[in-house]
Design a protein around this motif. Structure first.
Motif, PDB file in Angstrom:
ATOM      1  N   GLN A  47       0.951   9.774  37.936  1.00  0.00           N
ATOM      2  CA  GLN A  47       0.842  11.211  37.695  1.00  0.00           C
ATOM      3  C   GLN A  47       1.301  12.001  38.912  1.00  0.00           C
ATOM      4  O   GLN A  47       1.892  13.065  38.789  1.00  0.00           O
ATOM      5  CB  GLN A  47      -0.594  11.595  37.339  1.00  0.00           C
ATOM      6  N   LEU A  48       1.023  11.482  40.111  1.00  0.00           N
ATOM      7  CA  LEU A  48       1.466  12.141  41.337  1.00  0.00           C
ATOM      8  C   LEU A  48       2.993  12.165  41.401  1.00  0.00           C
ATOM      9  O   LEU A  48       3.593  13.176  41.760  1.00  0.00           O
ATOM     10  CB  LEU A  48       0.890  11.437  42.560  1.00  0.00           C
ATOM     11  N   LEU A  49       3.626  11.076  41.014  1.00  0.00           N
ATOM     12  CA  LEU A  49       5.081  11.014  40.998  1.00  0.00           C
ATOM     13  C   LEU A  49       5.663  11.975  39.962  1.00  0.00           C
ATOM     14  O   LEU A  49       6.629  12.692  40.237  1.00  0.00           O
ATOM     15  CB  LEU A  49       5.533   9.579  40.710  1.00  0.00           C
ATOM     16  N   LEU A  50       5.050  12.026  38.794  1.00  0.00           N
ATOM     17  CA  LEU A  50       5.497  12.937  37.742  1.00  0.00           C
ATOM     18  C   LEU A  50       5.345  14.391  38.186  1.00  0.00           C
ATOM     19  O   LEU A  50       6.227  15.225  37.955  1.00  0.00           O
ATOM     20  CB  LEU A  50       4.699  12.689  36.460  1.00  0.00           C
ATOM     21  N   LEU A 102       7.588  19.557  40.233  1.00  0.00           N
ATOM     22  CA  LEU A 102       7.633  20.603  41.258  1.00  0.00           C
ATOM     23  C   LEU A 102       9.028  20.793  41.837  1.00  0.00           C
ATOM     24  O   LEU A 102       9.360  21.875  42.317  1.00  0.00           O
ATOM     25  CB  LEU A 102       6.634  20.296  42.377  1.00  0.00           C
ATOM     26  N   TYR A 103       9.839  19.767  41.808  1.00  0.00           N
ATOM     27  CA  TYR A 103      11.209  19.904  42.296  1.00  0.00           C
ATOM     28  C   TYR A 103      12.178  20.343  41.201  1.00  0.00           C
ATOM     29  O   TYR A 103      13.149  21.044  41.470  1.00  0.00           O
ATOM     30  CB  TYR A 103      11.700  18.593  42.914  1.00  0.00           C
ATOM     31  N   LEU A 104      11.946  19.911  39.972  1.00  0.00           N
ATOM     32  CA  LEU A 104      12.883  20.228  38.898  1.00  0.00           C
ATOM     33  C   LEU A 104      12.763  21.648  38.364  1.00  0.00           C
ATOM     34  O   LEU A 104      13.770  22.243  37.992  1.00  0.00           O
ATOM     35  CB  LEU A 104      12.720  19.240  37.744  1.00  0.00           C
ATOM     36  N   VAL A 105      11.564  22.206  38.321  1.00  0.00           N
ATOM     37  CA  VAL A 105      11.382  23.544  37.759  1.00  0.00           C
ATOM     38  C   VAL A 105      12.217  24.591  38.509  1.00  0.00           C
ATOM     39  O   VAL A 105      12.941  25.359  37.870  1.00  0.00           O
ATOM     40  CB  VAL A 105       9.881  23.922  37.684  1.00  0.00           C
ATOM     41  N   LEU A 165      -3.347  25.674  39.247  1.00  0.00           N
ATOM     42  CA  LEU A 165      -3.452  25.362  37.819  1.00  0.00           C
ATOM     43  C   LEU A 165      -2.653  24.117  37.484  1.00  0.00           C
ATOM     44  O   LEU A 165      -3.138  23.207  36.824  1.00  0.00           O
ATOM     45  CB  LEU A 165      -2.957  26.546  36.988  1.00  0.00           C
ATOM     46  N   LEU A 166      -1.418  24.050  37.968  1.00  0.00           N
ATOM     47  CA  LEU A 166      -0.554  22.913  37.669  1.00  0.00           C
ATOM     48  C   LEU A 166      -1.082  21.614  38.254  1.00  0.00           C
ATOM     49  O   LEU A 166      -1.188  20.606  37.577  1.00  0.00           O
ATOM     50  CB  LEU A 166       0.853  23.166  38.207  1.00  0.00           C
ATOM     51  N   LEU A 167      -1.396  21.640  39.532  1.00  0.00           N
ATOM     52  CA  LEU A 167      -1.736  20.402  40.213  1.00  0.00           C
ATOM     53  C   LEU A 167      -3.106  19.865  39.840  1.00  0.00           C
ATOM     54  O   LEU A 167      -3.262  18.691  39.558  1.00  0.00           O
ATOM     55  CB  LEU A 167      -1.646  20.590  41.725  1.00  0.00           C
ATOM     56  N   CYS A 174      -1.518  18.666  35.582  1.00  0.00           N
ATOM     57  CA  CYS A 174      -0.705  17.498  35.918  1.00  0.00           C
ATOM     58  C   CYS A 174      -1.540  16.261  36.210  1.00  0.00           C
ATOM     59  O   CYS A 174      -1.275  15.195  35.703  1.00  0.00           O
ATOM     60  CB  CYS A 174       0.205  17.814  37.094  1.00  0.00           C
ATOM     61  N   PHE A 175      -2.484  16.378  37.065  1.00  0.00           N
ATOM     62  CA  PHE A 175      -3.378  15.260  37.319  1.00  0.00           C
ATOM     63  C   PHE A 175      -4.745  15.790  37.659  1.00  0.00           C
ATOM     64  O   PHE A 175      -4.884  16.873  38.185  1.00  0.00           O
ATOM     65  CB  PHE A 175      -2.867  14.355  38.440  1.00  0.00           C
ATOM     66  N   LYS A 176      -5.717  15.032  37.296  1.00  0.00           N
ATOM     67  CA  LYS A 176      -7.085  15.419  37.590  1.00  0.00           C
ATOM     68  C   LYS A 176      -7.674  14.393  38.545  1.00  0.00           C
ATOM     69  O   LYS A 176      -7.777  13.222  38.204  1.00  0.00           O
ATOM     70  CB  LYS A 176      -7.912  15.471  36.311  1.00  0.00           C
ATOM     71  N   PRO A 177      -8.068  14.834  39.724  1.00  0.00           N
ATOM     72  CA  PRO A 177      -8.774  13.916  40.612  1.00  0.00           C
ATOM     73  C   PRO A 177     -10.067  13.470  39.932  1.00  0.00           C
ATOM     74  O   PRO A 177     -10.716  14.258  39.248  1.00  0.00           O
ATOM     75  CB  PRO A 177      -9.070  14.755  41.851  1.00  0.00           C
TER      76      PRO A 177
END
Length: 146
Positions: free
Chosen positions: A71-74, A79-82, A128-130, A134-137
């Motif tokens: 999920q961190l990689l995704l 974050l780079y593609l948007v 919100l995104l992180l 995108c991933f939940k700690p």
């Protein structure tokens, strides 16, 4: 899974609020590029944030927090593609809508403006995104308890 120690700051309304315990020693370590703790410390905010947890915890308990590395990689990819997609769409729209002499003259400015707009939107929406989409700690275990 990438794991890091955290401390429970409070428990309220069925949510556990935690804060990272990452120390300043990571800044002097030679293994920063390959260390999971340093990577997780960059992602997790330095302030407290809520985490859903089924364990019975109290303020002051030390816990191990984990994030799925896939999920961190995704998320990094997102974050780079948007911003790049914003830039390409902005350049395409500018080329299509601007009159003929201006559509090539102002494309670098349009590209830079839309790229910076994409980065600004990511920055404004990162909590919100992180932490939520995108991933939940997640709290994996309580430290110090067997």
């Amino acid at each position: 899974m990438i794991e890091e120690a955290a401390v429970v700051t409070r428990v309220s309304d069925g949510r556990t609020w935690i804060k990272s315990l990452q120390s300043n020693a990571c800044s002097g370590c030679l293994q920063q590029q390959s260390c999971g703790t340093a990577t997780l410390a960059k992602v997790l905010p330095k302030r407290e944030f809520p985490v859903d947890c089924e364990m019975a915890l109290q303020a002051g308990d030390q816990v191990m927090v984990a994030i799925d590395d896939g999920q961190l990689l995704l998320t990094s990819l997102l974050l780079y593609l948007v911003p790049l997609i914003f830039m390409l769409v902005g350049v395409g729209l500018a080329e299509a809508w601007l009159p003929a002499p201006f559509n090539t003259d102002y494309l670098p400015e349009v590209a830079l403006a839309t790229l910076l707009t994409g980065f600004w939107l990511i920055n404004r929406c990162q909590s919100l995104l992180l932490l939520h989409l995108c991933f939940k700690p997640q709290i994996v275990k309580k430290l110090g308890a067997d």
